[in-house]
Scaffold this motif. Structure first.
Motif, PDB file in Angstrom:
ATOM      1  N   PHE A 130       0.862  -1.179   0.000  1.00 59.49           N
ATOM      2  CA  PHE A 130       0.000   0.000   0.000  1.00 59.49           C
ATOM      3  C   PHE A 130       0.902   1.233   0.000  1.00 59.49           C
ATOM      4  N   ASP A 131       0.328   2.418  -0.272  1.00 55.36           N
ATOM      5  CA  ASP A 131       1.134   3.637  -0.174  1.00 55.36           C
ATOM      6  C   ASP A 131       0.587   4.530   0.944  1.00 55.36           C
ATOM      7  N   ASP A 132       1.360   5.534   1.328  1.00 56.10           N
ATOM      8  CA  ASP A 132       0.976   6.388   2.467  1.00 56.10           C
ATOM      9  C   ASP A 132      -0.311   7.164   2.204  1.00 56.10           C
ATOM     10  N   LYS A 133      -0.518   7.545   0.942  1.00 53.08           N
ATOM     11  CA  LYS A 133      -1.739   8.310   0.607  1.00 53.08           C
ATOM     12  C   LYS A 133      -2.966   7.441   0.842  1.00 53.08           C
ATOM     13  N   PHE A 134      -2.860   6.178   0.537  1.00 50.55           N
ATOM     14  CA  PHE A 134      -3.978   5.257   0.739  1.00 50.55           C
ATOM     15  C   PHE A 134      -4.291   5.132   2.223  1.00 50.55           C
ATOM     16  N   ALA A 135      -3.226   5.042   3.042  1.00 50.64           N
ATOM     17  CA  ALA A 135      -3.413   4.952   4.498  1.00 50.64           C
ATOM     18  C   ALA A 135      -4.144   6.192   5.009  1.00 50.64           C
ATOM     19  N   LYS A 136      -3.768   7.345   4.469  1.00 56.11           N
ATOM     20  CA  LYS A 136      -4.393   8.605   4.890  1.00 56.11           C
ATOM     21  C   LYS A 136      -5.867   8.630   4.491  1.00 56.11           C
ATOM     22  N   ARG A 137      -6.164   8.140   3.289  1.00 60.09           N
ATOM     23  CA  ARG A 137      -7.565   8.125   2.816  1.00 60.09           C
ATOM     24  C   ARG A 137      -8.424   7.229   3.695  1.00 60.09           C
ATOM     25  N   LEU A 138      -7.817   6.159   4.235  1.00 55.72           N
ATOM     26  CA  LEU A 138      -8.575   5.257   5.111  1.00 55.72           C
ATOM     27  C   LEU A 138      -8.789   5.850   6.497  1.00 55.72           C
ATOM     28  N   GLY A 139      -8.218   7.030   6.747  1.00 57.61           N
ATOM     29  CA  GLY A 139      -8.380   7.674   8.050  1.00 57.61           C
ATOM     30  C   GLY A 139      -7.401   7.166   9.089  1.00 57.61           C
ATOM     31  N   LEU A 140      -6.329   6.512   8.647  1.00 51.83           N
ATOM     32  CA  LEU A 140      -5.358   5.946   9.579  1.00 51.83           C
ATOM     33  C   LEU A 140      -4.138   6.838   9.671  1.00 51.83           C
ATOM     34  N   LYS A 141      -3.665   7.080  10.890  1.00 51.71           N
ATOM     35  CA  LYS A 141      -2.465   7.893  11.085  1.00 51.71           C
ATOM     36  C   LYS A 141      -1.237   7.131  10.591  1.00 51.71           C
ATOM     37  N   GLY A 142      -1.265   5.806  10.772  1.00 57.86           N
ATOM     38  CA  GLY A 142      -0.139   4.995  10.327  1.00 57.86           C
ATOM     39  C   GLY A 142      -0.544   3.545  10.197  1.00 57.86           C
ATOM     40  N   ILE A 143       0.124   2.842   9.293  1.00 54.30           N
ATOM     41  CA  ILE A 143      -0.107   1.398   9.146  1.00 54.30           C
ATOM     42  C   ILE A 143       1.228   0.710   9.403  1.00 54.30           C
ATOM     43  N   PHE A 144       1.274  -0.151  10.422  1.00 52.27           N
ATOM     44  CA  PHE A 144       2.504  -0.858  10.759  1.00 52.27           C
ATOM     45  C   PHE A 144       2.553  -2.170   9.992  1.00 52.27           C
ATOM     46  N   LYS A 145       3.710  -2.435   9.414  1.00 51.12           N
ATOM     47  CA  LYS A 145       3.856  -3.658   8.629  1.00 51.12           C
ATOM     48  C   LYS A 145       4.693  -4.656   9.411  1.00 51.12           C
ATOM     49  N   CYS A 146       4.139  -5.861   9.599  1.00 49.06           N
ATOM     50  CA  CYS A 146       4.904  -6.920  10.264  1.00 49.06           C
ATOM     51  C   CYS A 146       6.088  -7.273   9.383  1.00 49.06           C
ATOM     52  N   GLY A 147       7.221  -7.473  10.029  1.00 50.30           N
ATOM     53  CA  GLY A 147       8.422  -7.761   9.258  1.00 50.30           C
ATOM     54  C   GLY A 147       9.271  -6.518   9.091  1.00 50.30           C
ATOM     55  N   ALA A 148       8.612  -5.356   8.903  1.00 52.18           N
ATOM     56  CA  ALA A 148       9.358  -4.109   8.724  1.00 52.18           C
ATOM     57  C   ALA A 148       9.346  -3.279  10.014  1.00 52.18           C
ATOM     58  N   ASP A 149       8.167  -3.024  10.558  1.00 57.54           N
ATOM     59  CA  ASP A 149       8.042  -2.197  11.763  1.00 57.54           C
ATOM     60  C   ASP A 149       8.136  -3.016  13.032  1.00 57.54           C
ATOM     61  N   ILE A 150       7.772  -4.271  12.953  1.00 59.63           N
ATOM     62  CA  ILE A 150       7.861  -5.173  14.110  1.00 59.63           C
ATOM     63  C   ILE A 150       8.052  -6.587  13.580  1.00 59.63           C
ATOM     64  N   LYS A 151       8.851  -7.383  14.303  1.00 54.87           N
ATOM     65  CA  LYS A 151       9.136  -8.751  13.837  1.00 54.87           C
ATOM     66  C   LYS A 151       7.886  -9.612  13.960  1.00 54.87           C
ATOM     67  N   LEU A 152       7.823 -10.611  13.073  1.00 52.97           N
ATOM     68  CA  LEU A 152       6.685 -11.525  13.067  1.00 52.97           C
ATOM     69  C   LEU A 152       7.211 -12.935  13.272  1.00 52.97           C
ATOM     70  N   ALA A 153       6.559 -13.694  14.139  1.00 52.77           N
ATOM     71  CA  ALA A 153       6.969 -15.078  14.385  1.00 52.77           C
ATOM     72  C   ALA A 153       5.773 -15.992  14.159  1.00 52.77           C
ATOM     73  N   ASN A 154       5.968 -17.043  13.367  1.00 50.51           N
ATOM     74  CA  ASN A 154       4.904 -18.012  13.117  1.00 50.51           C
ATOM     75  C   ASN A 154       4.972 -19.082  14.203  1.00 50.51           C
ATOM     76  N   ALA A 155       4.033 -19.052  15.138  1.00 55.40           N
ATOM     77  CA  ALA A 155       4.089 -19.967  16.279  1.00 55.40           C
ATOM     78  C   ALA A 155       3.765 -21.403  15.887  1.00 55.40           C
ATOM     79  N   ASP A 156       3.209 -21.616  14.680  1.00 54.31           N
ATOM     80  CA  ASP A 156       2.896 -22.990  14.259  1.00 54.31           C
ATOM     81  C   ASP A 156       4.130 -23.689  13.710  1.00 54.31           C
ATOM     82  N   LYS A 157       5.093 -22.880  13.206  1.00 53.56           N
ATOM     83  CA  LYS A 157       6.241 -23.494  12.533  1.00 53.56           C
ATOM     84  C   LYS A 157       7.521 -23.423  13.375  1.00 53.56           C
ATOM     85  N   GLN A 158       7.570 -22.554  14.361  1.00 52.19           N
ATOM     86  CA  GLN A 158       8.799 -22.431  15.139  1.00 52.19           C
ATOM     87  C   GLN A 158       8.484 -22.385  16.613  1.00 52.19           C
TER      88      GLN A 158
END
Lengths: 101, 173
Positions: B13-41
């Motif tokens: 997505f792009d920042d303009k789209f996030a703004k149109r949705l009324g969101l101050k920010g969209i955090f992406k797992c993997g980039a802004d915070i780590k993601l762990a798959n609890a089923d596989k590890q």
């Protein structure tokens, strides 16, 4: 008898809606919303497209009491005419002017 | 009030789209915070991360390993997991994609299970966040839609707004 109150929603579509597709799009949208909202509640929502803005946005009118169900109905609507789609409710207002300004 | 969303790594997505949705920010797992798959590890990264899965033992291990939040993929209540989340002060994210990406009879079933999970978590006093956890743009929602979905699951207006505006950014920061 007082005039019933309405809400206007500014909705953005994931896919473009070209001018020649608009009548068919409107019909399909109402049909899918009927499926999402249900026959019992649809008349309390009474959605109607007021105008299109560009190729991907439109203003949807509904009864004030059915506004929340319409937002949920649009959220649940992920397929239209066999194509994957999504609708985002950008804004809501009591007047079209406040919505589009 | 500012609203935030959390999405999966595959969501573009792009920042303009996030703004149109009324969101101050969209955090992406993997980039802004780590993601762990609890089923596989069963071993987890250091620092803050979000654990996603349905394996309850691994989710308990993730909470003990310092997970900022946990996503229970099958929305089933596990009392031991809930108590561990409460003890570790780990937040619980209820992903709205589970509801919006399902069809026909599957959707009310998921709504029912998520409602029960929410009710149990609320009773225990857990921090509950409402995020789309969208994997594509089609599964994303505006803040109004996420709040209405939260209300459908059983939250009232103030709890829904708190979940989207306060809990989501606190998970990432």
């Amino acid at each position: 008898m007082m005039r019933p109150k309405h809400r206007y929603l500014l909705v953005e579509s994931l896919n473009e809606i070209h001018e020649n597709e608009r009548p068919m799009f409107e019909f399909r949208l109402y049909k899918e919303l009927l499926h999402c909202i249900g026959e019992i509640a649809y008349h309390k929502v009474n959605p109607k497209i007021m105008k299109f803005i560009g190729n991907d946005r439109f203003v949807l009118k509904c009864e004030l009491g059915g506004y929340e169900q319409l937002v949920l109905g649009l959220t649940f609507l992920k397929r239209l005419d066999g194509k994957e789609t999504a609708f985002y409710t950008i804004n809501a207002s009591g007047t079209i002017r406040a919505l589009t300004s | 009030m500012d609203f935030y969303d959390i999405v999966m790594p595959s969501c573009e997505f792009d920042d303009k789209f996030a703004k149109r949705l009324g969101l101050k920010g969209i955090f992406k797992c993997g980039a802004d915070i780590k993601l762990a798959n609890a089923d596989k590890q069963s071993s987890f990264p250091e620092g803050r991360f979000i654990a996603v899965g349905s394996n309850k033992n691994n989710l308990i291990a993730a909470a003990r390993a310092g997970a900022a939040a946990v996503v229970v993929s099958d929305s089933r209540i596990d009392r031991k997991l809930m108590m561990e989340l409460k003890e570790q002060k780990t937040a619980l994210i209820l992903p709205t994609t589970l509801i919006t990406s399902s069809y026909n009879l599957e959707r009310p079933k998921r709504l029912y299970m998520m409602g029960r999970l929410y009710s149990h978590a609320k009773r225990l006093g857990l921090d509950i966040g409402f995020a789309t956890m969208a994997e594509s743009k089609a599964n994303m929602c505006s803040y109004m839609q996420v709040i209405q979905l939260a209300r459908l699951v059983g939250a009232d207006e103030s709890q829904a707004r708190h979940g989207v505006s306060a809990v989501n950014p606190s998970i990432v920061d």
